[in-house]
Design a protein around this motif. Structure first.
Motif, PDB file in Angstrom:
ATOM      1  N   VAL A  83      -7.284  -1.318  -2.067  1.00 17.04           N
ATOM      2  CA  VAL A  83      -6.735  -1.358  -0.714  1.00 17.04           C
ATOM      3  C   VAL A  83      -5.240  -1.040  -0.802  1.00 17.04           C
ATOM      4  O   VAL A  83      -4.581  -1.366  -1.799  1.00 17.04           O
ATOM      5  CB  VAL A  83      -6.968  -2.736  -0.052  1.00 17.04           C
ATOM      6  CG1 VAL A  83      -6.189  -3.834  -0.756  1.00 17.04           C
ATOM      7  CG2 VAL A  83      -6.620  -2.694   1.436  1.00 17.04           C
ATOM      8  N   TRP A  84      -4.734  -0.389   0.219  1.00 20.18           N
ATOM      9  CA  TRP A  84      -3.317   0.010   0.279  1.00 20.18           C
ATOM     10  C   TRP A  84      -2.594  -0.893   1.266  1.00 20.18           C
ATOM     11  O   TRP A  84      -2.958  -0.942   2.445  1.00 20.18           O
ATOM     12  CB  TRP A  84      -3.226   1.474   0.697  1.00 20.18           C
ATOM     13  CG  TRP A  84      -1.830   2.021   0.752  1.00 20.18           C
ATOM     14  CD1 TRP A  84      -0.772   1.678  -0.032  1.00 20.18           C
ATOM     15  CD2 TRP A  84      -1.357   3.032   1.642  1.00 20.18           C
ATOM     16  NE1 TRP A  84       0.336   2.405   0.297  1.00 20.18           N
ATOM     17  CE2 TRP A  84       0.004   3.258   1.329  1.00 20.18           C
ATOM     18  CE3 TRP A  84      -1.938   3.777   2.660  1.00 20.18           C
ATOM     19  CZ2 TRP A  84       0.779   4.196   2.008  1.00 20.18           C
ATOM     20  CZ3 TRP A  84      -1.175   4.717   3.332  1.00 20.18           C
ATOM     21  CH2 TRP A  84       0.183   4.924   3.013  1.00 20.18           C
ATOM     22  N   LEU A  85      -1.598  -1.634   0.779  1.00 21.77           N
ATOM     23  CA  LEU A  85      -0.756  -2.485   1.620  1.00 21.77           C
ATOM     24  C   LEU A  85       0.659  -1.935   1.556  1.00 21.77           C
ATOM     25  O   LEU A  85       1.458  -2.331   0.698  1.00 21.77           O
ATOM     26  CB  LEU A  85      -0.801  -3.939   1.122  1.00 21.77           C
ATOM     27  CG  LEU A  85      -2.199  -4.568   0.984  1.00 21.77           C
ATOM     28  CD1 LEU A  85      -2.095  -6.003   0.488  1.00 21.77           C
ATOM     29  CD2 LEU A  85      -2.966  -4.510   2.309  1.00 21.77           C
ATOM     30  N   PRO A  86       1.033  -1.016   2.461  1.00 17.60           N
ATOM     31  CA  PRO A  86       2.283  -0.263   2.301  1.00 17.60           C
ATOM     32  C   PRO A  86       3.540  -0.964   2.805  1.00 17.60           C
ATOM     33  O   PRO A  86       4.641  -0.487   2.535  1.00 17.60           O
ATOM     34  CB  PRO A  86       2.010   1.015   3.110  1.00 17.60           C
ATOM     35  CG  PRO A  86       1.052   0.593   4.169  1.00 17.60           C
ATOM     36  CD  PRO A  86       0.196  -0.474   3.555  1.00 17.60           C
ATOM     37  N   TRP A  87       3.410  -2.069   3.535  1.00 21.43           N
ATOM     38  CA  TRP A  87       4.610  -2.674   4.110  1.00 21.43           C
ATOM     39  C   TRP A  87       5.337  -3.535   3.073  1.00 21.43           C
ATOM     40  O   TRP A  87       4.752  -4.096   2.155  1.00 21.43           O
ATOM     41  CB  TRP A  87       4.268  -3.485   5.353  1.00 21.43           C
ATOM     42  CG  TRP A  87       3.149  -4.474   5.173  1.00 21.43           C
ATOM     43  CD1 TRP A  87       3.257  -5.782   4.818  1.00 21.43           C
ATOM     44  CD2 TRP A  87       1.745  -4.228   5.343  1.00 21.43           C
ATOM     45  NE1 TRP A  87       2.020  -6.372   4.757  1.00 21.43           N
ATOM     46  CE2 TRP A  87       1.070  -5.444   5.082  1.00 21.43           C
ATOM     47  CE3 TRP A  87       0.999  -3.099   5.699  1.00 21.43           C
ATOM     48  CZ2 TRP A  87      -0.309  -5.555   5.158  1.00 21.43           C
ATOM     49  CZ3 TRP A  87      -0.374  -3.214   5.766  1.00 21.43           C
ATOM     50  CH2 TRP A  87      -1.011  -4.433   5.494  1.00 21.43           C
ATOM     51  N   GLU A  88       6.648  -3.631   3.263  1.00 20.63           N
ATOM     52  CA  GLU A  88       7.487  -4.312   2.264  1.00 20.63           C
ATOM     53  C   GLU A  88       7.447  -5.825   2.402  1.00 20.63           C
ATOM     54  O   GLU A  88       7.421  -6.552   1.395  1.00 20.63           O
ATOM     55  CB  GLU A  88       8.933  -3.816   2.384  1.00 20.63           C
ATOM     56  CG  GLU A  88       9.852  -4.375   1.319  1.00 20.63           C
ATOM     57  CD  GLU A  88      11.232  -3.743   1.365  1.00 20.63           C
ATOM     58  OE1 GLU A  88      12.128  -4.231   0.647  1.00 20.63           O
ATOM     59  OE2 GLU A  88      11.418  -2.768   2.129  1.00 20.63           O
ATOM     60  N   ASP A  89       7.469  -6.334   3.635  1.00 20.92           N
ATOM     61  CA  ASP A  89       7.486  -7.785   3.852  1.00 20.92           C
ATOM     62  C   ASP A  89       6.060  -8.349   3.756  1.00 20.92           C
ATOM     63  O   ASP A  89       5.454  -8.754   4.746  1.00 20.92           O
ATOM     64  CB  ASP A  89       8.126  -8.125   5.195  1.00 20.92           C
ATOM     65  CG  ASP A  89       7.494  -7.351   6.352  1.00 20.92           C
ATOM     66  OD1 ASP A  89       6.995  -6.236   6.114  1.00 20.92           O
ATOM     67  OD2 ASP A  89       7.497  -7.871   7.473  1.00 20.92           O
TER      68      ASP A  89
END
Length: 785
Positions: free
Chosen positions: A280-286
């Motif tokens: 799975v791709w979790l691209p957000w920084e926070d």
């Protein structure tokens, strides 16, 4: 040739595509558009879309090598898609061309339906050609007569089958115009993209960034598309196309979470999903821990299991810091935080490794046994005696649908780019009948004929039924080395003779790994033989011979006398040993060994040709009757003298570590250019996913000094590149290779990579004969693929 049956298993699957998309100024929108085109194709759930700028990224090399796409194509958007992504584009073009009002409607329609060029077209064309040259695709010959060159927003006119042609069930995806952020794109790669032109529904309203993130983590359409009924599947769900995802040689999957918001991270997430299974791709920084744990559980992991975190754009140190901060801010915990194990490990993309393969196959036609008669040639190649029987799986239509037939067998084929068409067909088979290549550990071919098919042809006349061939590893190496030649080295010829005597390479490897090898070493000069009882052995001009007394006295505690007697009889029947007498001559003082087949009452001296009578004066002791002696076959004796057991031990270990222990092995061989051998390899091993070549040594260095080591290493690397081997194995009986040699190997590899040379992965195999250990050049454990 000999005849036998080959135990084939057949799989029907949709084609796998690798789509190269424009990047231009807004890579997210262009990637979403390409994903939208892919979502309409049957097989999109087994495929991937890469922005053109991400293709050469070092982080993608390892996972891209394992995708094995059937087609590498360029995405060609239509004017309708471009105008939807960038409103007013068509009107600006018409205004610039001065189209009058009477022709305006026709001009709009023409521009909307035709391919729209982009600024990245030349770059995409060059990238696609380079990737096809590296990996090979469905093609007929080396002039790049490829089957499929591009994909557009309308799959109907292409050679590909549209998803809607396979099933009339409705499906859903993310509307294209809603995708404008990495978080939206991360959800879209899970479910697919609805193209421009559909009826807007409740789901067409814009969503917040928080909503996209929540949907990505949970994987639930209800969060974003409450208008879609629960029984409607997504565009990229294999079930939508009547398919399922199966694993071959894979017992478990460790979830992969990809971080970072760059194009290469988007590409890595898709490729990891297809190759490693759970990604799975979790691209957000926070990032928050509840998002990570929810994504992990959805991928099939548990909170106490370790999952892998990787990224193409972020350094390992950055990933570690981000995950540590996420972990430490997870809130109230019951255990002591200092003692609680962190369930994640930071993994660079090159180190992501999952054994076996994940395949998307047609749900009603997979893993079907289809034994066929084959003829085995002298080099071990298998050629089908019959053409493959064309079949139409239940649920598919030969007129509207096109599919791939995949055949696996106990005769594995590595996915080498040169194993296609003629290399996999019987000599008289028409190479233009269909597209054939090596993939998925076996052979795959297109379901339909590619050559001339007359109108109104019958089912048998329109479907492909090629007569196939499974090349031996020797034949595979010969194909890979062209225009250079492959030939057995002198050591390889001796190994072939020994294999023929024992019956197989496997039996020769077993002999090298057991006390049998040490027993046979008593025929060689040395302290072991000298310790045998007097008169139990003779050193003759042609070599040593041992009597049964000498063999029984050999130090081998694990062997009983009965077992040793049985083994000697077996070797004598095979020809490894020859039973006979040591006899002299009345005319000359030379004693020679005479095999049992040559012993007669009257015999001729081997040295001078004089006639002799078999009587007590012609043999030595004992007085009453001549003593039987055993001579070792010269080829086996030379194999022992030259430490030929180390290549055998290396291939035995590699074979035992291969998935499902399925591997082809060949003995020592040379690469020849213009009549001269320029490099010799001690062994080669082919598995379902890789081609290994190697060098095996007793000592812990390739050569005696640094200069000779560099020269030897360069020859091995150049030979590996010529063969396009995936791995170069350096094997030794020592506990470890010399540090100076390892440093030289690292310097050479790094230099070759900086020079842009394709370099095989270096694998170190140590402690042959005791506890063999496989590691990479950096010291990390290595698993055979």
């Amino acid at each position: 040739m000999t005849s036998d049956f080959l135990d084939l298993h057949s799989f029907v699957r949709p084609p796998r595509l690798l789509v190269i998309a424009p990047q231009v100024t807004d890579w997210i929108r262009w990637s979403a558009a390409a994903l939208g085109a892919l979502s309409q194709v049957w097989g999109g759930c087994a495929s991937a879309t890469l922005p053109v700028g991400s293709v050469g990224h070092p982080a993608l090399g390892a996972v891209l090598d394992k995708l094995q796409p059937d087609h590498i194509v360029a995405y060609q958007p239509t004017g309708a898609t471009v105008d939807a992504l960038f409103p007013g584009t068509i009107e600006r073009v018409l205004a610039k061309q001065g189209i009058d009002a009477s022709s305006h409607a026709h001009g709009v329609e023409a521009l909307r339906t035709h391919y729209w060029p982009t600024a990245d077209d030349a770059r995409i064309e060059e990238t696609v050609a380079r990737l096809r040259g590296r990996y090979g695709v469905s093609r007929i010959d080396r002039e790049n007569h490829v089957q499929c060159a591009s994909i557009s927003d309308d799959a109907a006119p292409s050679l590909l089958t549209s998803l809607s042609a396979v099933t009339d069930q409705p499906s859903w995806g993310v509307p294209l115009l809603q995708i404008s952020s990495p978080a939206a794109l991360s959800f879209a790669i899970q479910v697919g993209v609805e193209q421009v032109g559909g009826e807007p529904g409740e789901g067409s309203t814009a969503h917040s960034e928080a909503a996209w993130r929540k949907a990505t983590v949970a994987g639930e359409k209800a969060l974003l598309r409450p208008d879609v009924p629960d029984n409607i599947t997504s565009l990229l769900n294999p079930a939508t196309g009547l398919c399922i995802r199966v694993s071959r040689g894979r017992y478990q999957e460790t979830p992969v979470i990809v971080l970072g918001d760059q194009p290469e991270d988007f590409a890595l997430a898709q490729l990891s999903h297809q190759v490693h299974g759970s990604a799975v791709w979790l691209p957000w920084e926070d990032l928050h821990w509840h998002q990570v744990s929810a994504a992990q559980q959805r991928l099939g992991g548990h909170l106490q299991e370790t999952f892998r975190v990787t990224s193409a754009s972020l350094a390992p140190e950055t990933l570690q810091a981000r995950m540590d901060a996420c972990w430490e801010s997870r809130g109230w915990v019951m255990n002591d935080p200092a003692e609680e194990r962190r369930p994640y490990e930071i993994t660079v993309p090159a180190d992501l490794s999952t054994p076996g393969r994940s395949l998307v196959v047609f749900s009603s036609a997979w893993d079907q046994p289809k034994p066929i008669p084959v003829e085995e040639s002298q080099d071990g190649s298998l050629t089908a005696s019959l053409r493959m029987q064309p079949e139409v799986p239940a649920g598919l239509d030969p007129v509207r649908h096109r599919w791939q037939v995949c055949l696996t067998a106990p005769h594995p084929l590595p996915p080498h780019r040169r194993l296609f068409a003629k290399a996999l067909l019987a000599p008289e088979q028409n190479t233009y009948e269909t597209f054939v290549r090596a993939a998925d550990g076996g052979i795959t071919y297109w379901s339909h004929r590619w050559d001339f098919v007359p109108a109104g042809a019958s089912l048998a006349g329109s479907l492909a039924g090629p007569r196939l061939s499974w090349p031996s590893l020797t034949a595979t190496l010969s194909t890979a080395a062209e225009p250079h030649l492959v030939q057995p080295s002198p050591a390889g010829k001796r190994a072939r003779v020994a294999q023929r005597l024992l019956g197989s390479r496997t039996e020769l490897e077993v002999m090298a790994a057991t006390d049998r090898w040490e027993l046979l070493r008593h025929w060689l000069p040395g302290p072991k033989r000298e310790a045998l009882p007097e008169h139990s052995w003779w050193e003759l001009k042609a070599g040593a011979v041992l009597s049964w007394t000498g063999i029984a006295a050999c130090q081998a505690p694990a062997w009983s006398v009965e077992d040793r007697r049985a083994q000697v009889d077996t070797w004598t029947a095979q020809g490894v040993l020859r039973r006979g007498l040591v006899l002299g001559c009345a005319s000359c003082p030379i004693y020679e060994f005479y095999p049992l087949d040559e012993i007669r009452q009257h015999y001729a001296c081997r040295r001078c040709g004089s006639s002799n009578v078999l009587e007590q004066q012609r043999w030595k002791l004992p007085l009453e009757e001549p003593q039987w002696y055993y001579e070792l076959h010269p080829a086996v004796a030379e194999l022992l003298t030259n430490d030929g057991n180390y290549p055998l031990l290396a291939t035995r270990h590699l074979r035992s570590q291969a998935p499902a222990q399925s591997a082809l092995v060949t003995e020592e061989f040379e690469l020849v250019d213009q009549g001269e051998a320029y490099v010799e390899f001690d062994f080669a091993v082919a598995t379902l996913d890789a081609l290994y070549v190697g060098e095996a040594k007793k000592r812990n260095a390739l050569a005696a000094n640094a200069k000779a080591t560099k020269r030897e290493l360069n020859k091995l690397l150049e030979g590996s590149r010529q063969l396009e081997a995936t791995h170069l194995v350096l094997a030794t009986a020592a506990p470890a290779w010399k540090e100076t040699m390892l440093a030289a190997v690292k310097d050479q590899v790094h230099g070759d990579l900086r020079a842009g040379k394709n370099t095989p992965q270096i694998v170190l195999l140590t402690t042959l004969g005791t506890t063999p250990t496989l590691t990479r050049l950096d010291g990390m454990p290595f698993a055979v693929e």
